[in-house]
Design an enzyme around this catalytic site. Structure first.
Site, PDB file in Angstrom:
ATOM      1  N   SER A  16      -3.183   1.514  11.914  1.00 37.22           N
ATOM      2  CA  SER A  16      -3.475   2.896  12.305  1.00 37.22           C
ATOM      3  C   SER A  16      -3.029   3.865  11.232  1.00 37.22           C
ATOM      4  O   SER A  16      -2.287   3.503  10.325  1.00 37.22           O
ATOM      5  CB  SER A  16      -2.704   3.282  13.574  1.00 37.22           C
ATOM      6  OG  SER A  16      -2.832   2.325  14.557  1.00 37.22           O
ATOM      7  N   GLY A 237      22.390 -22.397  20.261  1.00 40.87           N
ATOM      8  CA  GLY A 237      23.444 -21.514  20.754  1.00 40.87           C
ATOM      9  C   GLY A 237      23.119 -20.058  20.508  1.00 40.87           C
ATOM     10  O   GLY A 237      21.953 -19.688  20.339  1.00 40.87           O
ATOM     11  N   ASP A 256       9.649  -3.817  13.429  1.00 45.41           N
ATOM     12  CA  ASP A 256       8.594  -4.505  12.668  1.00 45.41           C
ATOM     13  C   ASP A 256       9.202  -5.141  11.419  1.00 45.41           C
ATOM     14  O   ASP A 256       8.837  -6.257  11.031  1.00 45.41           O
ATOM     15  CB  ASP A 256       7.486  -3.517  12.263  1.00 45.41           C
ATOM     16  CG  ASP A 256       6.849  -2.855  13.489  1.00 45.41           C
ATOM     17  OD1 ASP A 256       6.811  -3.493  14.551  1.00 45.41           O
ATOM     18  OD2 ASP A 256       6.408  -1.694  13.365  1.00 45.41           O
ATOM     19  N   HIS A 280      18.256  -8.859  10.298  1.00 45.50           N
ATOM     20  CA  HIS A 280      19.156  -7.812  10.792  1.00 45.50           C
ATOM     21  C   HIS A 280      19.468  -6.819   9.659  1.00 45.50           C
ATOM     22  O   HIS A 280      19.395  -5.595   9.860  1.00 45.50           O
ATOM     23  CB  HIS A 280      20.426  -8.509  11.288  1.00 45.50           C
ATOM     24  CG  HIS A 280      21.383  -7.633  12.008  1.00 45.50           C
ATOM     25  ND1 HIS A 280      21.077  -7.007  13.191  1.00 45.50           N
ATOM     26  CD2 HIS A 280      22.670  -7.278  11.715  1.00 45.50           C
ATOM     27  CE1 HIS A 280      22.140  -6.315  13.599  1.00 45.50           C
ATOM     28  NE2 HIS A 280      23.109  -6.459  12.724  1.00 45.50           N
ATOM     29  N   ARG A 289      15.096   5.953   6.541  1.00 42.87           N
ATOM     30  CA  ARG A 289      14.134   7.011   6.180  1.00 42.87           C
ATOM     31  C   ARG A 289      13.199   7.319   7.337  1.00 42.87           C
ATOM     32  O   ARG A 289      12.917   6.455   8.159  1.00 42.87           O
ATOM     33  CB  ARG A 289      13.355   6.605   4.936  1.00 42.87           C
ATOM     34  CG  ARG A 289      14.305   6.538   3.749  1.00 42.87           C
ATOM     35  CD  ARG A 289      13.635   6.109   2.497  1.00 42.87           C
ATOM     36  NE  ARG A 289      12.735   7.125   1.974  1.00 42.87           N
ATOM     37  CZ  ARG A 289      12.141   7.010   0.799  1.00 42.87           C
ATOM     38  NH1 ARG A 289      12.361   5.967   0.053  1.00 42.87           N
ATOM     39  NH2 ARG A 289      11.330   7.950   0.381  1.00 42.87           N
TER      40      ARG A 289
HETATM   41  N1  ADP Z   1      22.355  -0.069  12.201  1.00 42.45           N
HETATM   42  C1  ADP Z   1      21.558  -1.096  12.488  1.00 42.45           C
HETATM   43  N2  ADP Z   1      21.906  -2.345  12.091  1.00 42.45           N
HETATM   44  C2  ADP Z   1      21.107  -3.400  12.370  1.00 42.45           C
HETATM   45  N3  ADP Z   1      19.968  -3.313  13.061  1.00 42.45           N
HETATM   46  C3  ADP Z   1      19.592  -2.099  13.494  1.00 42.45           C
HETATM   47  C4  ADP Z   1      20.352  -0.929  13.243  1.00 42.45           C
HETATM   48  N4  ADP Z   1      19.722   0.121  13.823  1.00 42.45           N
HETATM   49  C5  ADP Z   1      18.602  -0.383  14.404  1.00 42.45           C
HETATM   50  N5  ADP Z   1      18.528  -1.718  14.213  1.00 42.45           N
HETATM   51  C6  ADP Z   1      17.507  -2.647  14.707  1.00 42.45           C
HETATM   52  O1  ADP Z   1      16.216  -2.079  14.582  1.00 42.45           O
HETATM   53  C7  ADP Z   1      15.346  -2.698  15.520  1.00 42.45           C
HETATM   54  C8  ADP Z   1      14.462  -1.665  16.216  1.00 42.45           C
HETATM   55  O2  ADP Z   1      13.513  -2.372  16.946  1.00 42.45           O
HETATM   56  P1  ADP Z   1      12.315  -1.708  17.757  1.00 42.45           P
HETATM   57  O3  ADP Z   1      12.855  -0.811  18.786  1.00 42.45           O
HETATM   58  O4  ADP Z   1      11.436  -2.822  18.197  1.00 42.45           O
HETATM   59  O5  ADP Z   1      11.597  -0.841  16.614  1.00 42.45           O
HETATM   60  P2  ADP Z   1      10.031  -0.601  16.273  1.00 42.45           P
HETATM   61  O6  ADP Z   1       9.219  -1.248  17.323  1.00 42.45           O
HETATM   62  O7  ADP Z   1       9.886   0.890  16.221  1.00 42.45           O
HETATM   63  O8  ADP Z   1       9.787  -1.190  14.932  1.00 42.45           O
HETATM   64  C9  ADP Z   1      16.235  -3.469  16.488  1.00 42.45           C
HETATM   65  O9  ADP Z   1      16.182  -4.853  16.219  1.00 42.45           O
HETATM   66  C10 ADP Z   1      17.624  -2.903  16.193  1.00 42.45           C
HETATM   67  O10 ADP Z   1      18.645  -3.808  16.503  1.00 42.45           O
HETATM   68 MG    MG Z   2       9.400  -2.848  18.297  1.00 48.39          MG
END
Ligand code: ADP
Ligand code: MG
Length: 321
Positions: A16, A237, A256, A280, A289
Site C-alpha cells: 500500500s 521451552g 513486521d 528482537h 523513526r
Molecule cells: N524497545 C523495544 N525492544 C524490543 N522490541 C520492541 C521494543 N519496542 C517495541 N518492540 C517490539 O515491536 C513489535 C511491535 O509489533 P506490532 O505491534 O505487531 O507492530 P506492527 O504490526 O505495527 O509492525 C513487538 O514485537 C514489540 O515487542
Molecule cells: Mg503487527
C-alpha cells in the site's frame, strides 16, 4: 569466518501507500485539526517485511497485487530499489493500489483508515503462479492483509515443499485450525493474541498463556509481544526478551521488522532462540523513526546494536540507543 548463508525469504502480503499526517492531537468526529508533518511512503505489511528482509541481507521475493495505476508502479519501483524481487506482483486494472490514511498525535497515538483495494483481490492462482519460488524459498512469511484463501494456499505449497512457514496474523481474524496446524512459528502482538486466544496479554505470564493456547492448537512455536517484551514459547521451552533500551518514536512496522528478521535468521539456519534475539534487536531499532519503512535497520546496524548490548551486559553498564 565462514561466509554467512544467504536466506531466501518469500513474502505473500499487502502492498500500500501510507499517507501519514502528524498533528498536536487526533481530531474528534467532525473536527479538523491542523497537523504539522506529512509523510508519504511505501507500506503494507508484505512490503514492509520484504524490505526489512532485503535490508538484513536476504534474498527477498514479494507475491502480491497492486492496481494498474501510477501509484502501484511507483511502489514496485521502490521495492525493486530496495532489492526486493517483485516479478510475482500482479497489476490489477480493476482496483486501485492499497492505501492507508494515518493520523498520529505527538505522543504516538494513532488512527487509521485503509482501502485495501488490489490487496483484497489477490486470488489463489497468484500463489500458484509463484509455486516454484515458494518451494525454493527457505521461509514463507504470510500476514492477513490478503484474502485468507490466498494465505492458506501459500502455506499448503510451502508445507508440501518443506519451506518453513511464519505467520504474522495481522489484521487479526478467526483462523481455521488447519492453518494454525501448518504454521511453524506464529508472531503476534498483544491485541492479535487477544483476538485469536481470548487471553488479555498484559505481561509475561499472560503472554505465556496465549502462546500455550496457540501451541495446543497446533502451531510449532509462538512469539507473543507483551507490553514489556517478547515471549517465545516452543518445544524447547520459553525465552523471555525484555524490551530493549531505545529512544522509541513509533512502533509501527516494528512487528513486521520482527517477523522478517526472524525469517532471515531461520533461513540462515540459526536456532529459533537465536533468531528471536536477532528479531528482537531488529524490531527495537525499527521503533526509532516515524513511519514503518524509514525505521527498518540494515544488517550492520542490527549487528552493532547487538554487540553493544552484549558489551554493556558484560560490563554491567546500561546502553541506550
Ligand atoms: N524497545 C523495544 N525492544 C524490543 N522490541 C520492541 C521494543 N519496542 C517495541 N518492540 C517490539 O515491536 C513489535 C511491535 O509489533 P506490532 O505491534 O505487531 O507492530 P506492527 O504490526 O505495527 O509492525 C513487538 O514485537 C514489540 O515487542
Ligand atoms: Mg503487527
Amino acid at each position: 569466518m565462514a561466509a554467512r548463508r544467504q536466506a531466501d525469504i518469500l513474502v505473500v502480503g499487502g502492498i500500500s501507500t501510507d499517507f501519514l499526517v502528524q498533528g498536536p492531537r487526533l481530531p474528534r468526529q467532525g473536527q479538523n485539526v491542523e497537523g504539522h508533518l506529512f509523510l508519504e511512503s511505501l507500506g503494507g505489511k508484505g512490503a514492509n517485511a520484504s524490505v526489512a528482509a532485503a535490508r538484513l541481507g536476504a534474498r527477498a521475493t514479494l507475491v502480491g497485487r497492486v492496481g494498474a495505476d501510477a501509484r502501484g508502479l511507483g511502489l514496485l519501483e521502490q521495492l525493486e530499489g530496495e532489492g526486493v524481487d517483485t516479478l510475482a506482483v500482479t497489476r490489477d486494472p480493476g482496483a486501485s493500489t492499497g492505501v492507508v490514511l494515518e493520523m498520529v498525535d505527538e505522543s504516538g497515538h494513532r488512527q487509521s483508515l485503509s482501502a485495501e483495494g488490489a490487496n483484497r483481490r489477490m486470488r489463489v492462482p497468484d500463489v500458484l503462479a509463484a509455486e516454484e519460488r515458494i518451494s525454493r524459498a527457505d521461509v514463507l512469511l504470510v500476514q492477513l492483509e490478503v484474502p485468507l484463501e490466498v494465505v492458506v494456499a501459500a502455506v499448503h505449497v510451502a508445507r508440501a515443499a518443506g519451506t518453513h512457514v511464519v505467520l504474522d496474523p495481522a489484521p487479526p481474524t478467526a483462523l481455521p485450525e488447519e492453518l494454525l496446524e501448518a504454521v511453524h512459528v506464529i508472531r503476534l502482538n498483544d491485541l492479535e493474541a487477544e483476538v485469536l486466544t481470548g487471553v488479555e496479554v498484559v505481561d509475561r505470564a499472560s503472554a505465556r498463556q496465549a502462546a500455550e493456547n496457540l501451541l495446543r492448537r497446533g502451531v510449532g512455536s509462538a512469539v507473543v509481544a507483551a507490553p514489556q517484551g517478547n515471549l517465545l514459547l516452543g518445544s524447547e521451552g520459553e525465552l523471555w526478551l525484555p524490551n530493549l533500551p531505545v529512544d522509541w518514536v513509533d512502533t509501527t512496522g516494528a512487528g513486521d521488522a520482527f517477523s522478517a528478521a526472524l525469517c532471515v535468521a531461520l533461513g540462515e539456519r540459526r536456532s529459533l532462540s537465536d533468531a528471536a534475539r536477532f528479531a528482537h534487536a531488529t524490531s527495537a531499532l525499527a521503533t526509532m523513526r516515524l513511519g514503518a519503512l524509514s525505521g527498518l535497520p540494515n544488517r550492520e546496524q542490527v549487528e552493532s546494536f547487538m554487540a553493544r548490548l552484549a558489551m554493556s551486559a558484560l560490563s554491567g553498564e546500561s546502553a541506550r540507543w
